[in-house]
Design an enzyme around this catalytic site. Structure first.
Site, short mmCIF file in Angstrom:
data_model
loop_
_atom_site.label_atom_id
_atom_site.label_comp_id
_atom_site.label_asym_id
_atom_site.label_seq_id
_atom_site.Cartn_x
_atom_site.Cartn_y
_atom_site.Cartn_z
N GLU A 46 45.43 -3.96 47.41
CA GLU A 46 46.47 -4.51 48.27
C GLU A 46 45.97 -4.69 49.70
OE1 GLU A 46 49.08 -5.97 47.49
OE2 GLU A 46 49.43 -5.30 45.45
N TYR A 129 55.16 -3.06 53.25
CA TYR A 129 54.74 -3.79 52.05
C TYR A 129 53.80 -2.94 51.19
CZ TYR A 129 52.16 -6.52 48.81
OH TYR A 129 51.56 -6.92 47.64
N ASP A 147 56.01 -9.11 50.65
CA ASP A 147 54.94 -9.75 51.41
C ASP A 147 55.32 -11.21 51.64
OD1 ASP A 147 54.58 -10.97 48.96
OD2 ASP A 147 52.42 -10.60 48.86
#
Ligand code: ADE
Length: 352
Positions: A46, A129, A147
């Site tokens: 991520e 996020y 996101d």
């Protein structure tokens, strides 16, 4: 069923669940961090995906995971090695924050990522996020992971003209999604939303509504507003800076220096460079020592998030160098050991 035009946002979002989950089942791309969604892998992926496309991330991800297979390896990695693993991804503070967080995890959480969004949020480099993505994808905790992909999908589904670059709008979407996220399927639900945003309701260009499982619900599509939604305030214009870069050779080695610990590209190595454009005749005056040859190199440009560098460059041969400011690297070391930011790519490639 044709959805009601008078639906509340929450009702509209609640209706996404079934179509979204079945679509994801049949359409999810096979990605390395999806095949083995251990928390550490989800976290690293991520962070990498925040700045780079999926296809470009894959080789970095594999290399990073082979080099630092455990959180404890990341906590102990030497800074230069870490930055070398990150070289090309940019935003090097993200790598530094990964290491800082890994050290906290080793000291306070037995080397594991905590199973709570609140605890994840306290770690360096982890915002709402990323905390939501780790909690939901790795631990199936029902929290949203909003996101840019999800902001685009949801604002279109709702027909919302609110500016998605505002934190307040993101928070509002997080609150709405918190109410509708399934309590037992958060990982697939969030990844499904991200996936639709990445491959159907795409970031650049017209959305592929014909392929979208949410098209039947989508207010922007029904009203012909996919060209206007999402609304995103234009970014401030980037500052343009002229710089002159010196590739200084001394007996087969090239001059490097370390940037200051704070500010743009903090702590990274670079070719010596100065502000402004220096003409070829004036280059000698910027150097400590007498060059035997100066060759002008092609100009290049690098775009950072807030600044653009417009660079002139010279290759300079110095049989004897008087200054002490530099360290000297042979071309092999430049490749293997020192991490030069992408801003210098046009010149790093010339060093063989
Ligand atoms: N972009 C950001 N996060 C992602 C994920 N988990 N899967 C695919 N694309 C992504």
């Amino acid at each position: 069923m044709e959805p009601e035009t008078g639906w509340l946002p929450e009702e509209r979002l609640k209706a996404m669940e079934g179509p979204l989950l079945s679509w994801y089942e049949g359409h999810a791309r096979i990605l390395p961090w999806r095949e083995q969604p251990e928390p550490y892998r989800v976290w690293v992926s991520e962070i990498m995906l925040q700045q780079t496309r999926v296809e470009a991330v894959k080789p970095y991800f594999h290399r990073f995971m082979s080099a630092l297979p455990q959180i404890s390896d990341l906590a102990q990695v030497e800074e230069d090695r870490l930055l070398k693993l990150w070289e090309g991804l940019g935003y090097y503070n993200r790598a530094r924050n990964l290491k800082k967080a890994a050290q906290i995890l080793v000291n306070e959480y037995q080397g594991q990522l905590p199973k709570s969004c609140e605890a994840l949020l306290k770690l360096p480099g982890i915002g709402s996020y990323t905390a939501g993505a780790i909690a939901s994808i790795a631990y199936d905790i029902p929290v949203p992971a909003v996101d840019g992909n999800v902001l685009r999908v949801i604002s279109r589904v709702l027909g919302s003209r609110e500016d998605i670059s505002k934190q307040s709008v993101k928070r509002k979407m997080e609150r709405l999604l918190s109410k509708v996220i399934p309590s037992n399927d958060a990982s697939r639900y969030n990844q499904g939303l991200i996936e639709i945003g990445a491959v159907v309701c795409i970031p650049n260009g017209a959305p592929l509504c014909g392929d979208c499982p949410l098209a039947f619900l989508c207010a922007a599509r029904r009203e012909g507003l996919t060209g206007e939604i999402p609304v995103k305030a234009p970014k401030k214009e980037r500052k343009k800076e002229k710089r002159t870069v010196f590739l200084i050779w001394n007996h087969g080695r090239i001059a490097l220096r370390k940037r200051p610990d704070k500010g743009l590209l903090a702590g990274l190595y670079e070719f010596p460079n100065v502000e402004g454009w220096i003409e070829e005749n004036d280059v000698g005056r910027c150097l400590e020592g007498k060059p035997s040859k100066i060759v002008a190199l092609p100009q290049s440009k690098h775009i950072f998030s807030h600044v653009e560098w417009h660079m002139k460059a010279y290759e300079i041969f110095m049989p004897s160098y008087a200054g002490k400011a530099y360290l000297w690297a042979d071309p092999e070391e430049l490749k293997e050991k020192y991490s030069l930011p992408g801003a210098f790519k046009a010149y790093t490639e010339l060093v063989r």
